[in-house]
Design a protein around this motif. Structure first.
Motif, mmCIF file in Angstrom:
data_model
loop_
_atom_site.group_PDB
_atom_site.id
_atom_site.type_symbol
_atom_site.label_atom_id
_atom_site.label_comp_id
_atom_site.label_asym_id
_atom_site.label_seq_id
_atom_site.Cartn_x
_atom_site.Cartn_y
_atom_site.Cartn_z
ATOM 1 N N SER A 182 -7.155 -11.403 -3.789
ATOM 2 C CA SER A 182 -6.441 -10.398 -3.007
ATOM 3 C C SER A 182 -7.016 -9.029 -3.343
ATOM 4 C CB SER A 182 -4.948 -10.440 -3.327
ATOM 5 O OG SER A 182 -4.233 -9.467 -2.596
ATOM 6 N N ILE A 183 -6.916 -8.100 -2.398
ATOM 7 C CA ILE A 183 -7.368 -6.726 -2.614
ATOM 8 C C ILE A 183 -6.189 -5.783 -2.383
ATOM 9 C CG2 ILE A 183 -9.804 -7.140 -2.115
ATOM 10 C CD1 ILE A 183 -9.351 -6.130 0.695
ATOM 11 N N CYS A 184 -6.026 -4.811 -3.296
ATOM 12 C CA CYS A 184 -4.857 -3.933 -3.284
ATOM 13 C C CYS A 184 -5.289 -2.489 -3.100
ATOM 14 C CB CYS A 184 -4.085 -4.088 -4.591
ATOM 15 S SG CYS A 184 -3.504 -5.761 -4.923
ATOM 16 N N MET A 185 -5.182 -2.001 -1.869
ATOM 17 C CA MET A 185 -5.527 -0.620 -1.547
ATOM 18 C C MET A 185 -4.319 0.151 -1.019
ATOM 19 S SD MET A 185 -9.166 -1.122 0.391
ATOM 20 C CE MET A 185 -10.501 -2.097 -0.280
ATOM 21 N N THR A 186 -3.647 -0.375 0.000
ATOM 22 C CA THR A 186 -2.605 0.347 0.730
ATOM 23 C C THR A 186 -1.387 0.627 -0.153
ATOM 24 O OG1 THR A 186 -3.327 -0.727 2.761
ATOM 25 C CG2 THR A 186 -1.170 0.315 2.801
ATOM 26 N N GLU A 187 -0.828 1.827 0.011
ATOM 27 C CA GLU A 187 0.357 2.243 -0.729
ATOM 28 C C GLU A 187 1.394 2.814 0.242
ATOM 29 O OE1 GLU A 187 -0.873 5.011 -3.723
ATOM 30 O OE2 GLU A 187 -2.209 3.577 -4.729
ATOM 31 N N PRO A 188 2.616 3.045 -0.202
ATOM 32 C CA PRO A 188 3.643 3.591 0.700
ATOM 33 C C PRO A 188 3.227 4.885 1.385
ATOM 34 C CG PRO A 188 4.677 2.772 -1.285
ATOM 35 C CD PRO A 188 3.196 2.662 -1.507
ATOM 36 N N ASN A 189 2.475 5.744 0.693
ATOM 37 C CA ASN A 189 2.041 7.008 1.281
ATOM 38 C C ASN A 189 0.546 7.040 1.583
ATOM 39 O OD1 ASN A 189 4.653 8.228 1.080
ATOM 40 N ND2 ASN A 189 4.306 8.496 -1.117
ATOM 41 N N VAL A 190 -0.090 5.878 1.527
ATOM 42 C CA VAL A 190 -1.540 5.815 1.714
ATOM 43 C C VAL A 190 -1.892 4.619 2.579
ATOM 44 C CG1 VAL A 190 -3.784 5.513 0.586
ATOM 45 C CG2 VAL A 190 -2.027 6.915 -0.496
ATOM 46 N N SER A 199 -4.826 4.608 5.972
ATOM 47 C CA SER A 199 -6.232 4.926 6.208
ATOM 48 C C SER A 199 -6.735 6.030 5.279
ATOM 49 C CB SER A 199 -6.438 5.351 7.669
ATOM 50 O OG SER A 199 -6.146 4.280 8.551
ATOM 51 N N ASP A 200 -5.821 6.908 4.846
ATOM 52 C CA ASP A 200 -6.194 8.020 3.967
ATOM 53 C C ASP A 200 -6.239 7.542 2.518
ATOM 54 O OD1 ASP A 200 -6.724 10.449 2.828
ATOM 55 O OD2 ASP A 200 -4.687 11.215 3.033
ATOM 56 N N SER A 201 -7.239 6.726 2.211
ATOM 57 C CA SER A 201 -7.318 6.132 0.876
ATOM 58 C C SER A 201 -7.515 7.175 -0.210
ATOM 59 C CB SER A 201 -8.462 5.109 0.826
ATOM 60 O OG SER A 201 -9.686 5.722 1.171
ATOM 61 N N ALA A 202 -8.026 8.348 0.176
ATOM 62 C CA ALA A 202 -8.233 9.411 -0.812
ATOM 63 C C ALA A 202 -6.918 9.941 -1.380
ATOM 64 C CB ALA A 202 -9.016 10.565 -0.189
ATOM 65 N N GLY A 203 -5.809 9.647 -0.724
ATOM 66 C CA GLY A 203 -4.520 10.104 -1.212
ATOM 67 C C GLY A 203 -3.837 9.120 -2.151
ATOM 68 N N MET A 204 -4.592 8.171 -2.683
ATOM 69 C CA MET A 204 -4.039 7.115 -3.519
ATOM 70 C C MET A 204 -3.292 7.683 -4.735
ATOM 71 S SD MET A 204 -6.206 3.798 -4.729
ATOM 72 C CE MET A 204 -6.545 3.359 -3.013
ATOM 73 N N GLU A 205 -2.131 7.077 -5.043
ATOM 74 C CA GLU A 205 -1.298 7.548 -6.134
ATOM 75 C C GLU A 205 -1.304 6.620 -7.348
ATOM 76 O OE1 GLU A 205 2.492 8.000 -4.266
ATOM 77 O OE2 GLU A 205 1.893 9.780 -3.132
ATOM 78 N N THR A 206 -1.749 5.401 -7.196
ATOM 79 C CA THR A 206 -1.835 4.486 -8.335
ATOM 80 C C THR A 206 -2.735 5.089 -9.412
ATOM 81 O OG1 THR A 206 -1.426 2.505 -7.030
ATOM 82 C CG2 THR A 206 -2.652 2.212 -9.081
ATOM 83 N N ALA A 207 -2.258 5.070 -10.660
ATOM 84 C CA ALA A 207 -2.996 5.669 -11.775
ATOM 85 C C ALA A 207 -3.569 4.581 -12.674
ATOM 86 C CB ALA A 207 -2.079 6.581 -12.579
ATOM 87 N N ILE A 208 -4.817 4.760 -13.058
ATOM 88 C CA ILE A 208 -5.478 3.853 -14.009
ATOM 89 C C ILE A 208 -6.039 4.714 -15.139
ATOM 90 C CG2 ILE A 208 -7.275 2.124 -14.340
ATOM 91 C CD1 ILE A 208 -7.195 1.529 -11.364
ATOM 92 N N GLY A 230 1.400 1.681 -10.655
ATOM 93 C CA GLY A 230 1.350 1.990 -9.227
ATOM 94 C C GLY A 230 2.087 0.969 -8.402
ATOM 95 N N PHE A 231 2.033 1.181 -7.106
ATOM 96 C CA PHE A 231 2.746 0.305 -6.169
ATOM 97 C C PHE A 231 1.900 0.156 -4.914
ATOM 98 C CE2 PHE A 231 5.792 -0.646 -2.806
ATOM 99 C CZ PHE A 231 6.613 -1.597 -3.411
ATOM 100 N N LYS A 232 1.625 -1.068 -4.525
ATOM 101 C CA LYS A 232 0.831 -1.365 -3.340
ATOM 102 C C LYS A 232 1.686 -2.147 -2.339
ATOM 103 C CE LYS A 232 -3.043 0.145 -5.306
ATOM 104 N NZ LYS A 232 -3.845 1.284 -4.796
ATOM 105 N N ARG A 233 1.399 -1.967 -1.065
ATOM 106 C CA ARG A 233 2.123 -2.742 -0.059
ATOM 107 C C ARG A 233 1.184 -3.195 1.050
ATOM 108 N NH1 ARG A 233 5.767 0.962 3.976
ATOM 109 N NH2 ARG A 233 4.205 2.512 4.536
#
Length: 396
Positions: A126-134, A136-145, A158-161
């Protein structure tokens, strides 16, 4: 003639995979659609893996009969699978979208541990990119590593959906921000997270209007820790890995759209040639043959664009040099799937919206997700325009 970009070996492969799916997938499509039976999908995935069809994208691992395996053939598998059941195609396409960056960017030990089980059909990715506030605008990602120097581990919060195979995958690729002080394109990383990692959970599985049988949901990461070697590529280089994955995914989605469009077209064409209305066959009516003609040329246009993009990739063209063509393939093929399924419903009338009279209503529901997933139609248009007008940046 269809399959314009394909040679005789490619066309023979299409016949081969079509026959294979007729044996392995077709008998299970009712279980997948009606019962949302994910186990039925896994049975077919295992058969595909055992036969070597999941290794087509990886010439160094492929042992089949094709002289030059590649994305061209993966697209054919996608198309033929989606023709029978788009939910199943989503599951294997997501697994391959996970396998692709693992093959290219994982450390050797990680490749051995996670890649081969996916390609052999024994595991799901599985691939986890999309977030509640992200989206197509992947640059706005909020997940922290962040990297814990003491334990030599990556810590993820973080949280992905809208994550395909959520709760069912064996390994997840998670994108997040590792350098919050840098521009997101220069401060993003990707890490591998095994399914049994503490802190990884799946709060909700979504109930979609279409793609019944696929599993899509939420992925929560609360202090998730993975070893240092689980990083893909280099730290802060995740955005480039994401762009590579998007090109791959969009061309594969071109195949998905083609499969759904062809299935709808075939049902509409057969009905138009057999149904008698007002003393003549339905297809003799001008408004009906106009629909059939429009469906036909749109499918051919989608096929040409998709096969062109796949062939370009197989010829070594990638990154920004493939972005326009991959986006065109995804845009036209997925919009064609929506158009053809909609017209098929109209041509079949009441039978087109009734489950008791065939697949058309299912195709209509399935198709609607295609212009959204993997980069919306609007995002594809932006990427196309951005390449056509390099002197300016179109305003999102």
């Amino acid at each position: 003639m269809r399959d314009f970009f394909l040679n005789d070996e490619d066309r023979a492969f299409r016949t081969e995979i079509r026959d294979f799916l007729a044996r392995e997938l077709a008998p299970r499509v009712d279980r997948i659609e009606r019962d949302q039976d994910f186990a039925a999908q896994l049975e077919v995935a295992r058969a595909l893996g055992k036969a070597g069809y999941l290794k087509l994208m990886f010439p160094d691992l492929y042992t089949g009969s094709l002289s030059r395996p590649g994305l061209t053939h993966a697209v054919i598998v996608s198309e033929e699978a989606a023709y029978l059941n788009y939910a199943f195609e989503t599951t294997i396409a997501t697994a391959l979208s996970c396998a692709y960056p693992i093959h290219r960017h994982a450390r050797p030990a990680m490749r051995e541990r996670y890649l081969m089980p996916i390609l052999e059909g024994r595991a799901v990715g599985s691939i986890c990119m999309t977030e509640p506030n992200v989206g197509s605008d992947s640059a706005g990602m909020e997940t922290a590593i962040r990297f814990d120097e003491a334990s030599r581990e990556w810590v993820i919060d973080g949280f992905k959906r809208y994550i395909s195979n959520a709760s069912r995958a064996d390994v997840y690729i998670v994108w997040g921000i590792t350098d919050p002080g840098a521009a997101p394109q220069k401060g993003m990383s990707a890490v591998l997270v095994p399914a049994d990692t503490p802190g990884l959970s799946f709060p909700r599985i979504y109930d979609f209007m279409g793609r019944r049988g696929s599993v899509v949901g939420e992925v929560a990461l609360d202090g998730v820790r993975v070893p240092e070697e689980n990083l893909l590529g280099q730290a802060d280089a995740g955005f480039r890995i994401m762009l590579e994955a998007f090109n791959f995914e969009r061309v594969i989605l071109g195949g998905s759209g083609l499969g759904v469009a062809r299935a709808a077209f075939d049902l509409a064409r057969d009905h138009a040639q057999s149904r008698v209305s007002f003393g003549e066959r339905l297809g003799q009516k001008q408004l009906i043959w106009d629909m059939i003609a429009q469906m036909s040329w749109r499918i051919d246009a989608a096929e040409l664009l998709t096969q062109r993009a796949a062939r370009m990739y197989d010829d070594g063209i990638g990154g920004k040099d493939l972005m326009r063509e991959a986006s065109q393939a995804k845009l036209v093929a997925t919009e064609t799937a929506v158009f053809c399924s909609d017209r098929a419903v109209q041509i079949l009338g009441g039978d087109g919206v009734t489950r008791q009279y065939g697949r058309v209503e299912q195709l209509y529901r399935d198709a609607r997700a295609l212009p959204i997933v993997g980069g919306s139609s609007e995002m594809c248009k932006y990427l196309i325009a951005a390449r056509e007008m390099p002197a300016i940046r179109p305003n999102l």
